[in-house]
Design an enzyme around this catalytic site. Structure first.
Site, short mmCIF file in Angstrom:
data_model
loop_
_atom_site.label_atom_id
_atom_site.label_comp_id
_atom_site.label_asym_id
_atom_site.label_seq_id
_atom_site.Cartn_x
_atom_site.Cartn_y
_atom_site.Cartn_z
N HIS A 18 -9.34 -4.62 -16.32
CA HIS A 18 -8.82 -4.16 -15.03
C HIS A 18 -8.59 -5.36 -14.11
O HIS A 18 -9.52 -6.11 -13.87
CB HIS A 18 -9.84 -3.20 -14.40
CG HIS A 18 -9.30 -2.38 -13.28
ND1 HIS A 18 -8.46 -1.31 -13.49
CD2 HIS A 18 -9.47 -2.47 -11.95
CE1 HIS A 18 -8.14 -0.77 -12.33
NE2 HIS A 18 -8.74 -1.46 -11.38
N SER B 233 -1.45 -2.46 -7.61
CA SER B 233 -2.50 -2.67 -8.60
C SER B 233 -3.70 -1.78 -8.26
O SER B 233 -4.13 -1.71 -7.11
CB SER B 233 -2.96 -4.13 -8.59
OG SER B 233 -1.90 -5.00 -8.89
N SER B 234 -4.24 -1.11 -9.27
CA SER B 234 -5.49 -0.35 -9.16
C SER B 234 -5.35 0.76 -8.10
O SER B 234 -4.54 1.66 -8.29
CB SER B 234 -6.64 -1.32 -8.86
OG SER B 234 -7.88 -0.69 -8.98
N SER B 235 -6.07 0.70 -6.99
CA SER B 235 -5.88 1.73 -5.96
C SER B 235 -4.43 1.72 -5.47
O SER B 235 -3.84 2.78 -5.19
CB SER B 235 -6.83 1.48 -4.79
OG SER B 235 -6.73 2.50 -3.83
#
Ligand SMILES: *[C@@H]1O[C@H](CO)[C@@H](O)[C@H](O)[C@H]1NC(C)=O
Ligand SMILES: *[C@@H]1O[C@H](CO)[C@@H](O)[C@H](O)[C@H]1NC(C)=O
Ligand SMILES: *[C@@H]1O[C@H](CO)[C@@H](O)[C@H](O)[C@H]1NC(C)=O
Ligand SMILES: *[C@@H]1O[C@H](CO)[C@@H](O)[C@H](O)[C@H]1NC(C)=O
Ligand SMILES: *[C@@H]1O[C@H](CO)[C@@H](O)[C@H](O)[C@H]1NC(C)=O
Ligand SMILES: *[C@@H]1O[C@H](CO)[C@@H](O)[C@H](O)[C@H]1NC(C)=O
Ligand SMILES: *[C@@H]1O[C@H](CO)[C@@H](O)[C@H](O)[C@H]1NC(C)=O
Length: 301
Positions: free
Chosen positions: A285, A144-146
């Site tokens: 997000h 997720s994300s990074s």
């Protein structure tokens, strides 16, 4: 049944036996010095109790977001529970960097065996394969994300290692590249969706991360929310362009468009057998992990 009559103190153990969807093993911190770990990434692993060398388990690498840790992703994502159900091992790497983002900017991490975080995580996969006699046809990565950015980087740098990747709200592989060589550097232009390239340009960036490789590449599923104000939604389009370029699909013409799939307000676009995008209307997000969908895409379910 017997379970109903046991003392309250034993109730959780009892329900663990009755319900396969409970984590019965515990998260292990692996500190084995034989693992090549050039950037000192934390190595945490979850193996269901019944996994052993005779079962040839699969492996899912599950990668946390900025400010996250291996432990937080272990607790907050469904993969360890799903591991109990499907019998795979989960590797949770933990970022060594301040702020705990992943290095997706340095030349080292953007290169096969380049000595960066991607190399460190690949080393963990190698060790786990050997230790548990894992099935190399069932090695997958998600985040997720990074961790989603790192997922794109890992499939680009180690295409021979992974069979599929699932990206929850990330950016294209190489989008954070730092020309000055910054390690774990933030890239505002990419963040706001203003780093763009043609499909062929993005595909070249992927190929340059492992120039000798000409084999089959991992199939990809890309999730992103239209209301993402952390990594702007155009990063969805650029990531789709990237993998469409790699697979030689037309990113402007999905073969199939499924509305309200896998849930209301999500649209799933299938560009070819190796690429799907799921654009989540009104979702910010990050897009919540779709555990049961992941199991289908990875082929466990
Ligand atoms: C480290 O891993 C290697 C390779 O799997 C193994 O042979 C060795 O016994 C491990 N060492 C320890 C201390 O667990
Ligand atoms: C390993 O797995 C096999 C197949 O599920 C099982 O028969 C065997 O008892 C297991 N061995 C150990 C030591 O748990
Ligand atoms: C993984 O193992 C293979 C085979 O032993 C080796 O060639 C490769 O360099 C290893 N990769 C990493 C990242 O440790
Ligand atoms: C951000 O990444 C792009 C490549 O995607 C690069 O051209 C640009 O220089 C980077 N910006 C910074 C500040 O490093
Ligand atoms: C891929 O690379 C290998 C090793 O360099 C080579 O033997 C093989 O012919 C190449 N295959 C294709 C389809 O280019
Ligand atoms: C990105 O892709 C989505 C889904 O195909 C589309 O609705 C949107 O218009 C695209 N955005 C841009 C900036 O091209
Ligand atoms: C779907 O989107 C519409 C329009 O933005 C919104 O009103 C509705 O609440 C959303 N439904 C769900 C289940 O999120």
């Amino acid at each position: 049944m017997v379970c109903l009559r046991v003392l309250a103190v034993l109730a959780s153990a009892c329900s663990a036996l009755a319900n396969p969807l409970i984590k019965r093993a515990s998260l292990q911190h692996i500190t084995n010095s034989s693992i090549s770990n050039p950037t000192n990434v934390g190595f945490y692993l979850y193996a269901p109790d019944n996994v052993n060398v005779t079962t040839k388990p699969g492996i899912v690498v599950a990668i946390h977001y900025c400010t996250g840790t291996a432990q937080a992703y272990y607790s907050g994502s469904p993969y360890a529970t799903l591991a109990e159900q499907y019998g795979f091992i989960v590797i949770y790497p933990s970022s060594p960097h301040e702020g705990t983002c992943w290095d997706v900017s340095s030349k080292a991490t953007l290169s096969h065996n380049g000595g960066g975080d991607s190399n460190a995580i690949a080393g963990m996969v190698n060790w786990t394969v050997a230790k548990y006699n894992a099935d190399t046809e069932k090695i997958f990565v998600t985040g997720s994300s990074s961790g989603a950015m790192m997922t794109n980087v890992l499939v680009a740098t180690y295409p021979e290692m992974f069979k599929a990747g699932i990206v929850y709200s990330g950016v294209a592989a190489g989008c954070f590249a730092s020309p000055s060589g910054g390690v774990d550097a933030w890239n505002y232009t990419c963040q706001i969706g203003e780093v763009t390239a043609t499909p062929e340009g993005w595909a070249d960036i992927v190929r340059d991360m492992d120039p000798g490789y000409n084999g089959t590449r991992p199939k990809m599923q890309i999730y992103h929310g239209t209301a993402d104000t952390a990594l702007y939604p155009n990063n969805y389009n650029e990531t789709i362009k990237q993998w469409a370029g790699v697979f030689d699909y037309d990113y402007t013409k999905p073969l199939k468009t499924e509305v309200d799939t896998p849930q209301t307000n999500y649209t799933r676009y299938t560009f070819g057998p190796r690429l799907q995008g799921i654009y989540a209307e009104g979702v910010g997000h990050t897009v919540p992990i779709q555990g049961s969908e992941d199991m289908k895409f990875f082929g466990f379910a």
